[in-house]
Scaffold this motif. Structure first.
Motif, PDB file in Angstrom:
ATOM      1  N   GLY A 100      39.552  26.830  23.775  1.00  0.00           N
ATOM      2  CA  GLY A 100      40.878  26.589  23.224  1.00  0.00           C
ATOM      3  C   GLY A 100      41.782  25.867  24.208  1.00  0.00           C
ATOM      4  N   GLN A 101      41.683  26.197  25.481  1.00  0.00           N
ATOM      5  CA  GLN A 101      42.491  25.539  26.504  1.00  0.00           C
ATOM      6  C   GLN A 101      42.138  24.057  26.625  1.00  0.00           C
ATOM      7  N   VAL A 102      40.828  23.776  26.613  1.00  0.00           N
ATOM      8  CA  VAL A 102      40.382  22.380  26.720  1.00  0.00           C
ATOM      9  C   VAL A 102      40.827  21.586  25.502  1.00  0.00           C
ATOM     10  N   ALA A 103      40.691  22.191  24.316  1.00  0.00           N
ATOM     11  CA  ALA A 103      41.117  21.506  23.097  1.00  0.00           C
ATOM     12  C   ALA A 103      42.623  21.261  23.108  1.00  0.00           C
ATOM     13  N   MET A 104      43.393  22.239  23.572  1.00  0.00           N
ATOM     14  CA  MET A 104      44.843  22.084  23.646  1.00  0.00           C
ATOM     15  C   MET A 104      45.215  20.991  24.649  1.00  0.00           C
ATOM     16  N   LEU A 105      44.522  20.955  25.781  1.00  0.00           N
ATOM     17  CA  LEU A 105      44.781  19.926  26.786  1.00  0.00           C
ATOM     18  C   LEU A 105      44.476  18.536  26.233  1.00  0.00           C
ATOM     19  N   ALA A 106      43.326  18.399  25.562  1.00  0.00           N
ATOM     20  CA  ALA A 106      42.962  17.098  24.999  1.00  0.00           C
ATOM     21  C   ALA A 106      43.986  16.653  23.965  1.00  0.00           C
ATOM     22  N   GLY A 107      44.424  17.577  23.123  1.00  0.00           N
ATOM     23  CA  GLY A 107      45.437  17.248  22.125  1.00  0.00           C
ATOM     24  C   GLY A 107      46.755  16.864  22.762  1.00  0.00           C
ATOM     25  N   ALA A 108      47.108  17.537  23.852  1.00  0.00           N
ATOM     26  CA  ALA A 108      48.358  17.238  24.553  1.00  0.00           C
ATOM     27  C   ALA A 108      48.332  15.838  25.149  1.00  0.00           C
ATOM     28  N   VAL A 109      47.215  15.461  25.771  1.00  0.00           N
ATOM     29  CA  VAL A 109      47.096  14.122  26.362  1.00  0.00           C
ATOM     30  C   VAL A 109      47.186  13.055  25.280  1.00  0.00           C
ATOM     31  N   LEU A 110      46.462  13.259  24.175  1.00  0.00           N
ATOM     32  CA  LEU A 110      46.483  12.281  23.082  1.00  0.00           C
ATOM     33  C   LEU A 110      47.881  12.163  22.482  1.00  0.00           C
ATOM     34  N   LEU A 111      48.510  13.297  22.209  1.00  0.00           N
ATOM     35  CA  LEU A 111      49.844  13.267  21.614  1.00  0.00           C
ATOM     36  C   LEU A 111      50.850  12.632  22.567  1.00  0.00           C
ATOM     37  N   ASN A 112      50.712  12.907  23.859  1.00  0.00           N
ATOM     38  CA  ASN A 112      51.607  12.325  24.848  1.00  0.00           C
ATOM     39  C   ASN A 112      51.445  10.808  24.900  1.00  0.00           C
ATOM     40  N   GLY A 113      50.212  10.336  24.790  1.00  0.00           N
ATOM     41  CA  GLY A 113      49.969   8.901  24.786  1.00  0.00           C
ATOM     42  C   GLY A 113      50.590   8.221  23.577  1.00  0.00           C
ATOM     43  N   ILE A 114      50.424   8.832  22.399  1.00  0.00           N
ATOM     44  CA  ILE A 114      51.021   8.283  21.183  1.00  0.00           C
ATOM     45  C   ILE A 114      52.541   8.307  21.295  1.00  0.00           C
ATOM     46  N   SER A 165      52.477  24.587  37.798  1.00  0.00           N
ATOM     47  CA  SER A 165      51.041  24.661  37.543  1.00  0.00           C
ATOM     48  C   SER A 165      50.357  23.331  37.838  1.00  0.00           C
ATOM     49  N   VAL A 166      49.469  23.338  38.836  1.00  0.00           N
ATOM     50  CA  VAL A 166      48.661  22.171  39.182  1.00  0.00           C
ATOM     51  C   VAL A 166      47.202  22.540  38.915  1.00  0.00           C
ATOM     52  N   GLY A 167      46.480  21.659  38.228  1.00  0.00           N
ATOM     53  CA  GLY A 167      45.096  21.977  37.916  1.00  0.00           C
ATOM     54  C   GLY A 167      44.371  20.775  37.369  1.00  0.00           C
ATOM     55  N   VAL A 168      43.284  21.046  36.655  1.00  0.00           N
ATOM     56  CA  VAL A 168      42.473  19.961  36.117  1.00  0.00           C
ATOM     57  C   VAL A 168      43.278  19.115  35.132  1.00  0.00           C
ATOM     58  N   GLY A 169      44.231  19.740  34.439  1.00  0.00           N
ATOM     59  CA  GLY A 169      45.067  18.994  33.511  1.00  0.00           C
ATOM     60  C   GLY A 169      45.902  17.941  34.214  1.00  0.00           C
ATOM     61  N   THR A 170      46.297  18.216  35.450  1.00  0.00           N
ATOM     62  CA  THR A 170      47.063  17.250  36.245  1.00  0.00           C
ATOM     63  C   THR A 170      46.227  16.005  36.510  1.00  0.00           C
ATOM     64  N   VAL A 171      44.970  16.225  36.849  1.00  0.00           N
ATOM     65  CA  VAL A 171      44.062  15.107  37.128  1.00  0.00           C
ATOM     66  C   VAL A 171      43.737  14.345  35.851  1.00  0.00           C
ATOM     67  N   VAL A 172      43.447  15.078  34.783  1.00  0.00           N
ATOM     68  CA  VAL A 172      43.121  14.428  33.502  1.00  0.00           C
ATOM     69  C   VAL A 172      44.280  13.555  33.043  1.00  0.00           C
ATOM     70  N   TYR A 173      45.496  14.075  33.148  1.00  0.00           N
ATOM     71  CA  TYR A 173      46.668  13.298  32.743  1.00  0.00           C
ATOM     72  C   TYR A 173      46.787  12.029  33.583  1.00  0.00           C
ATOM     73  N   ALA A 174      46.644  12.164  34.894  1.00  0.00           N
ATOM     74  CA  ALA A 174      46.804  11.019  35.787  1.00  0.00           C
ATOM     75  C   ALA A 174      45.793   9.917  35.474  1.00  0.00           C
ATOM     76  N   LEU A 175      44.559  10.309  35.127  1.00  0.00           N
ATOM     77  CA  LEU A 175      43.507   9.329  34.864  1.00  0.00           C
ATOM     78  C   LEU A 175      43.580   8.748  33.454  1.00  0.00           C
ATOM     79  N   ALA A 176      44.033   9.545  32.493  1.00  0.00           N
ATOM     80  CA  ALA A 176      43.924   9.141  31.091  1.00  0.00           C
ATOM     81  C   ALA A 176      45.161   8.488  30.514  1.00  0.00           C
ATOM     82  N   ILE A 177      46.340   8.854  30.989  1.00  0.00           N
ATOM     83  CA  ILE A 177      47.546   8.448  30.262  1.00  0.00           C
ATOM     84  C   ILE A 177      47.793   6.948  30.347  1.00  0.00           C
ATOM     85  N   GLY A 178      47.524   6.324  31.493  1.00  0.00           N
ATOM     86  CA  GLY A 178      47.741   4.882  31.614  1.00  0.00           C
ATOM     87  C   GLY A 178      46.887   4.077  30.657  1.00  0.00           C
ATOM     88  N   PRO A 179      45.559   4.252  30.691  1.00  0.00           N
ATOM     89  CA  PRO A 179      44.714   3.519  29.748  1.00  0.00           C
ATOM     90  C   PRO A 179      45.029   3.843  28.287  1.00  0.00           C
TER      91      PRO A 179
END
Length: 206
Positions: A100-114, A165-179
């Motif tokens: 559930g955490q991973v799914a929520m994180l993925a949804g957050a990154v996608l929604l943030n990009g949109i 809170s610093v964690g894997v979500g911080t790294v995922v956001y940094a790598l994914a949001i620009g592209p």
């Protein structure tokens, strides 16, 4: 065109605030600025949405020596993202299982990009933090990348010290949001109005 721009702006800012709430509920780490916001919220007892609003206006004060002025979208961004972040936290439950955490994180990154593509594409001015980055780059001659890195490393470090809170979500956001924003922005970019040539007849549709 103005109606579309306004709808796109407000929809984008609402989605941005909701995506922040989703990042928090995922519990896997936040983007650098929100690590800072969360750290301040933890230390002050204020809601994270209120902290986002206060920090936005404090950042706008830093625009003054950069000789930069906010647009309509800048002011809307400063208020509405925080409002919708608190609304999202009130509506979205926390998740504890890893799936559930991973799914929520993925949804957050996608929604943030949109959301980012929506409000940027509406052409009403940058957010306070983006404007600080571009203004600093313009005034110092630094690259936008260097300016962004220096700012975000600074707020990330301060936020981490404050308990954000610093964690894997911080790294995922940094790598994914620009592209992701680069991919989506052409779909949401409102065309700039073309100036009318003096004395020219208006175009007709056959």
């Amino acid at each position: 065109m103005m109606t579309r721009r306004l709808i796109q702006l407000f929809t984008g800012l609402a989605m941005y605030g909701i995506s922040l709430a989703m990042f928090i509920r995922a519990g896997l780490g936040l983007d650098p600025w929100d690590v800072f916001h969360q750290g301040l919220a933890n230390r002050t007892g204020m809601s994270i949405g209120l902290v986002v609003i206060i920090v936005s206006f404090l950042v706008l004060l830093l625009w003054i020596p950069l000789r930069q002025w906010p647009g309509f979208g800048t002011l809307c961004n400063a208020i509405l993202v925080g409002v919708f972040a608190d609304i999202g936290l009130a509506l979205i439950p926390a998740v504890s299982q890893l799936f559930g955490q991973v799914a929520m994180l993925a949804g957050a990154v996608l929604l943030n990009g949109i959301a980012s593509a929506c409000y940027i594409g509406a052409r009403f001015g940058p957010g306070a933090r983006d404007g600080l980055m571009t203004g600093l780059a313009r005034r110092t001659g630094w690259s936008v990348r260097l300016s962004r890195t220096l700012i975000e490393v600074t707020v990330l470090a301060i936020g981490w010290v404050l308990g954000g809170s610093v964690g894997v979500g911080t790294v995922v956001y940094a790598l994914a949001i620009g592209p992701l924003v680069q991919l989506l922005l052409p779909r949401f970019m409102v065309p700039a109005a073309l100036p009318q040539t003096a004395g020219a007849a208006p175009a007709t549709v056959s």
